[in-house]
Design an enzyme around this catalytic site. Structure first.
Site, PDB file in Angstrom:
ATOM      1  N   HIS B  54       0.820  -1.206   0.000  1.00  0.00           N
ATOM      2  CA  HIS B  54       0.000   0.000   0.000  1.00  0.00           C
ATOM      3  C   HIS B  54       0.860   1.264   0.000  1.00  0.00           C
ATOM      4  CE1 HIS B  54      -3.630   2.295   0.980  1.00  0.00           C
ATOM      5  NE2 HIS B  54      -2.883   2.973   1.818  1.00  0.00           N
ATOM      6  N   LYS B  99      -7.099  14.173  -6.726  1.00  0.00           N
ATOM      7  CA  LYS B  99      -6.524  12.841  -6.583  1.00  0.00           C
ATOM      8  C   LYS B  99      -7.613  11.856  -6.197  1.00  0.00           C
ATOM      9  CE  LYS B  99      -2.785  10.400  -4.203  1.00  0.00           C
ATOM     10  NZ  LYS B  99      -1.899  10.446  -3.026  1.00  0.00           N
ATOM     11  N   SER B 102      -8.158   4.633  -2.978  1.00  0.00           N
ATOM     12  CA  SER B 102      -9.079   3.552  -2.640  1.00  0.00           C
ATOM     13  C   SER B 102      -9.183   3.423  -1.120  1.00  0.00           C
ATOM     14  CB  SER B 102      -8.546   2.234  -3.201  1.00  0.00           C
ATOM     15  OG  SER B 102      -7.309   1.921  -2.607  1.00  0.00           O
ATOM     16  N   HIS B 103     -10.334   2.984  -0.651  1.00  0.00           N
ATOM     17  CA  HIS B 103     -10.483   2.581   0.745  1.00  0.00           C
ATOM     18  C   HIS B 103     -11.310   1.307   0.762  1.00  0.00           C
ATOM     19  CE1 HIS B 103     -10.071   4.394   4.993  1.00  0.00           C
ATOM     20  NE2 HIS B 103      -8.891   4.193   4.467  1.00  0.00           N
ATOM     21  N   ARG B 124      -7.625  15.305   3.169  1.00  0.00           N
ATOM     22  CA  ARG B 124      -6.377  15.798   3.785  1.00  0.00           C
ATOM     23  C   ARG B 124      -5.218  15.818   2.781  1.00  0.00           C
ATOM     24  NH1 ARG B 124      -8.410  12.777   7.750  1.00  0.00           N
ATOM     25  NH2 ARG B 124      -6.986  11.039   7.466  1.00  0.00           N
ATOM     26  N   GLN B 249     -10.710   2.458  12.139  1.00  0.00           N
ATOM     27  CA  GLN B 249     -10.536   3.904  12.284  1.00  0.00           C
ATOM     28  C   GLN B 249     -11.908   4.559  12.247  1.00  0.00           C
ATOM     29  OE1 GLN B 249      -8.227   4.788   8.771  1.00  0.00           O
ATOM     30  NE2 GLN B 249      -7.624   2.656   8.856  1.00  0.00           N
TER      31      GLN B 249
END
Lengths: 82, 744
Positions: B54, B99, B102-103, B124, B249
């Site tokens: 990643h 930009k 992916s999550h 961010r 998270q």
């Protein structure tokens, strides 16, 4: 009639933005000395008839699938005396 | 006890759990080689997250280089690949940065928070370039619409995106929702953000100037997503391995909103030398990248990091992915001003380190050194793999299985039924159920949003300068031919931007694939990257950055290879944008571009026959470019324009008619089925007042764009001459009913 209470809290390591907001608001309103706040939710389930072990197991199942999100939350189940 | 560098030197033979952290034997050996000793546990934590797929792009790097090598000549690119996000000049002193990331895995584990923090992370990234975020978009892919797990994942993902984005006050101006069995258990949740910045205000992630201070600001650090980067994003998710499940998270959008405003004020006061957001790999990433890009070294006092959970160990603090944190480099004389602004926004800010000229990144914990490494070896000189590639053995058979033998509708009645069926199919049905949960108009600068082809936002309220953005990807096309599929994704996004009248400028991409350790997947990836780079060169639009997501697979079965391509274009005056819906009766409907019989991978083959085989539509980049050039000449001439893609001309006409409830009557050439449902590229439909048709014809012929007159707008039906007529109400109920019935 009996009442079963399910308390749902975010797991301790999970960020609780609502609790944090409350914790920040307290001193602003003059409530000092409180160092941290965690906010949860409470379900009161009215049960028809006696609370059997079987019924409690069923409620635990409901707590695990609907009332809480077990990925980020813990829950406790207890019977409240009338 | 916390392990110090001295401890590591004294006990060289201690067994370390590097395999559990995702490092291979040779990678661990290389760390020992770099350091000349075994790493401390904190160093091991840092290397393991930073050398994960990643963060390090170790499998993709050799292929991604092409985006730089084949970069088209352009004046528009102010900041290219490698920074937090690319920056593109849009004129009038304005630049935009955009930009996509992916999550995917986090959104599968915990859909709401996974998708929400995906939005937070990309926002961010945009902030860290010095820009004000102005809009977000979310291309989403799920398993079959009626699958139980889709019902768990989709509502959570959509609510998470809406919840975070709406609280943040950013309009969500587009994206995609696609269903395919290959995404069952591997939903793709990609998030795009665009921000606007004056040229002179662009910021970079550099830590330079010995003596400058490193300030961590924003939320406190907790146990969020510890190991998430290396464990979640680098290993196939295994539901039988609860020990690997990291803590999820949780995002706090109100904190992020305050952080945005705080950052913009810090930038305006010129108090920041360098800035970096904290995303994957948290402080490990931020400190090593800042130090690596700077000119010296950095010293960090880790025990100064404000903690939400006092029991966190230093390794965990280094790996924590707590959200809503930023890291800035500040000169000592500006520190007080910096802290004052943070205090005004109620943002916690702490000096956690300083820049020095040691060329080392050292981290101290309670007076002892626990990390002492060359920062470049952590951040930029990680392992690089030339993974083996192999064209899948099934590729030829897949391409040979073309859809020509599938039964086709021929009579008017059959064509009518096919169209109604397709209109209500999950992939083509109205997506309002999703997009209505997003605020599309907050900030007041949204010009176009879903269901239009591209999202358009105004950047300058005085001059009406604006940008158009579209994302597209077609996993079925890419599975049939990865090289062509990636080019078709770019072609469609480029075309979607062009049909609004905007000039396409630059590209961001999110490359979603299976395991890079599978040579067949790696071949798909290599082909897709090559195709995309070649097409970007041909269309003159450089790739400015993006993200690679591997390991999207369950067991041995990978997702359809899915490069999602975002194209950004500029509109000098957004008031001249071209909307997608028919806007007046009695106008002439024209088809721009040529239609061939191209049904491989089409929505028709997918939905009506569950078929995937053959070749995808032919790529014609010259035709795409000509169509885009023509479209740029058409604002003020045509009253509506809509691209032809998924579902073919039939779907384009339906969407144009339903947008404002103005129907159309069209006549089609001999093979009405091919005319309606073929998905040939480089096509768009426009509507034109009859007195301006000659102008469009003249322009089309001068740009060599084929033009076919289809019919006229008007009435309350969609009528195809001699074949069928469908009332718009009937189309609308078929189109709108699907998603609410599934998820409502």
């Amino acid at each position: 009639m009996a009442r079963v209470v399910v308390d749902v809290m975010l797991k301790p390591e999970i960020l609780d933005p609502q609790g944090k907001a409350v914790a920040q608001a307290l001193p602003r309103l003059g409530f000092d000395g409180i160092t941290a706040v965690r906010q949860g939710k409470r379900f009161e389930l009215e049960v028809d008839g006696e609370v059997t072990e079987e019924r409690l197991a069923q409620i635990r199942g409901a707590a695990e699938t609907l009332l809480s999100n077990p990925v980020i939350e813990d829950f406790t189940v207890r019977v409240e005396e009338a | 006890m916390t392990e110090t560098v001295k401890d590591a030197e004294a006990t060289p033979d201690v067994e370390q759990p590097y395999r559990e952290l995702g490092l291979k034997d040779d990678e661990y050996a290389r760390i020992r080689d770099i350091l000349g000793r075994r790493p401390t546990s904190s160093e091991l934590a840092m290397y393991s997250v930073m050398w994960s797929e990643h963060c390090s792009y170790k499998s993709s790097k050799v292929h991604l280089r092409q985006f730089g090598e084949k970069q088209p000549p352009t004046d528009a690119l102010l900041v290219g690949i490698g920074e937090n996000a690319g920056v593109v000049d849009i004129g009038q002193g304005w630049a935009v940065t955009f930009k996509i990331e992916s999550h995917n895995h986090p959104s599968y584990v915990e859909p709401y928070q996974g998708a929400a923090t995906g939005v937070g992370g990309i926002v961010r990234d945009i902030m860290s370039m010095g820009a004000r975020p102005v809009a977000v978009m979310d291309p989403l892919r799920f398993g079959p619409a009626d699958a139980a797990d889709t019902r768990r994942v989709l509502p959570g993902v959509v609510a998470g995106i809406g919840g975070y984005g709406n609280c943040l006050g950013l309009p969500n101006i587009g994206g995609e929702v696609v269903f395919d069995p290959s995404y069952a258990g591997n939903p793709l949740v990609n998030a795009l953000c665009v921000g606007a910045v004056r040229h002179e205000d662009i910021k970079l992630a550099h830590a330079s100037g010995a003596g400058n201070l490193v300030v961590l600001f924003g939320a406190s650090t907790g146990g969020d997503g510890i190991g998430g980067v290396s464990v979640l994003a680098s290993e196939t998710f295994d539901e039988h391995g609860p020990a690997k499940r990291p803590s999820v998270q949780v995002g706090d959008p109100f904190m992020e909103k305050v952080l945005i405003e705080c950052c913009l004020e810090l930038f305006a006061a010129d108090l920041v030398v360098g800035i970096q957001d904290l995303g994957g790999a948290g402080l490990s990433c931020a400190t090593s990248e800042l130090a690596s890009s700077g000119d010296g070294g950095m010293r960090v006092w880790l025990d100064r990091v404000p903690l939400r959970d006092a029991t966190l160990r230093p390794e965990e603090i280094l790996m924590s992915e707590s959200q809503e944190r930023m890291c800035a480099v500040v000169t000592p004389d500006r520190l007080d001003a910096f802290l004052d602004i943070c205090a005004r926004w109620d943002v916690q800010a702490t000096v956690i380190g300083e820049v020095d000229d040691s060329r080392r990144l050292t981290v101290e914990w309670q007076g002892t050194v626990i990390v002492d490494v060359p920062p470049r070896t952590v951040a930029h000189e990680g392992p690089v793999y030339e993974r083996p590639l192999a064209r899948p053995t099934w590729q030829d058979a897949l391409q040979a299985d073309d859809p020509s033998s599938l039964p086709r509708p021929t009579t008017g009645e059959e064509l009518r039924a096919t169209l109604l069926d397709l209109v209500g199919s999950p992939n083509l049905a109205d997506k309002s159920w999703v997009t209505d949960q997003y605020d599309r108009y907050v900030l007041g600068n949204t010009v176009l949003a879903q269901p239009d082809d591209a999202g358009v936002v105004r950047v300058d309220e005085a001059t009406h300068l604006g940008v158009a953005l579209a994302t597209d990807g077609n996993g079925r096309f890419t599975k049939l031919d990865p090289y062509a599929g990636a080019q078709l994704a770019l072609s469609e996004a480029y075309r979607n931007v062009a049909v609004t009248g905007a000039r396409p400028l630059a590209v961001t991409d999110c490359l979603n694939f299976g395991s890079p350790e599978d040579p067949a997947v790696m071949w798909q990836f290599a082909e897709a990257a090559r195709g995309l780079a070649d097409a970007c060169l041909a269309l003159g639009v450089p790739v400015t950055g993006g993200n690679v997501s591997f390991y999207n697979q369950t067991g041995d079965v990978a997702i359809n290879p899915t490069p999602v391509v975002g194209v950004l274009g500029v509109l000098d005056d957004v008031r001249r944008r071209i909307p997608m819906g028919f806007s007046a009766e009695g106008e002439v409907v024209l088809l721009l571009g040529a239609t061939r019989e191209e049904l491989g991978g089409s929505e028709w083959a997918h939905h009506m026959h569950g078929h995937l085989g053959g070749r995808p539509p032919a790529v014609d980049l010259a035709a795409e470019r000509e169509l885009a050039t023509l479209m740029a000449a058409l604002p003020g001439v045509v009253t509506a324009a809509h691209d032809v893609s998924d579902g073919g001309l039939a779907m384009t006409l339906v969407e144009m008619a339903l947008r404002r409830g103005i129907g159309a009557a069209v006549a089609l050439p001999d093979d009405a089925f091919v005319a309606l449902f073929s998905e040939s590229a480089a096509r768009a439909v426009v509507s034109v007042p009859s007195d301006l048709v000659a102008d469009v014809e003249r322009l089309a012929s001068s740009y060599a764009v084929p033009l076919t007159t289809l019919g006229t707008t008007g009435g309350s039906t969609l009528a195809v001459d001699g074949l069928f007529e469908i009332p718009l109400d009937e189309l609308r109920s078929a189109w709108q009913g699907t998603l609410p019935a599934l998820f409502g």
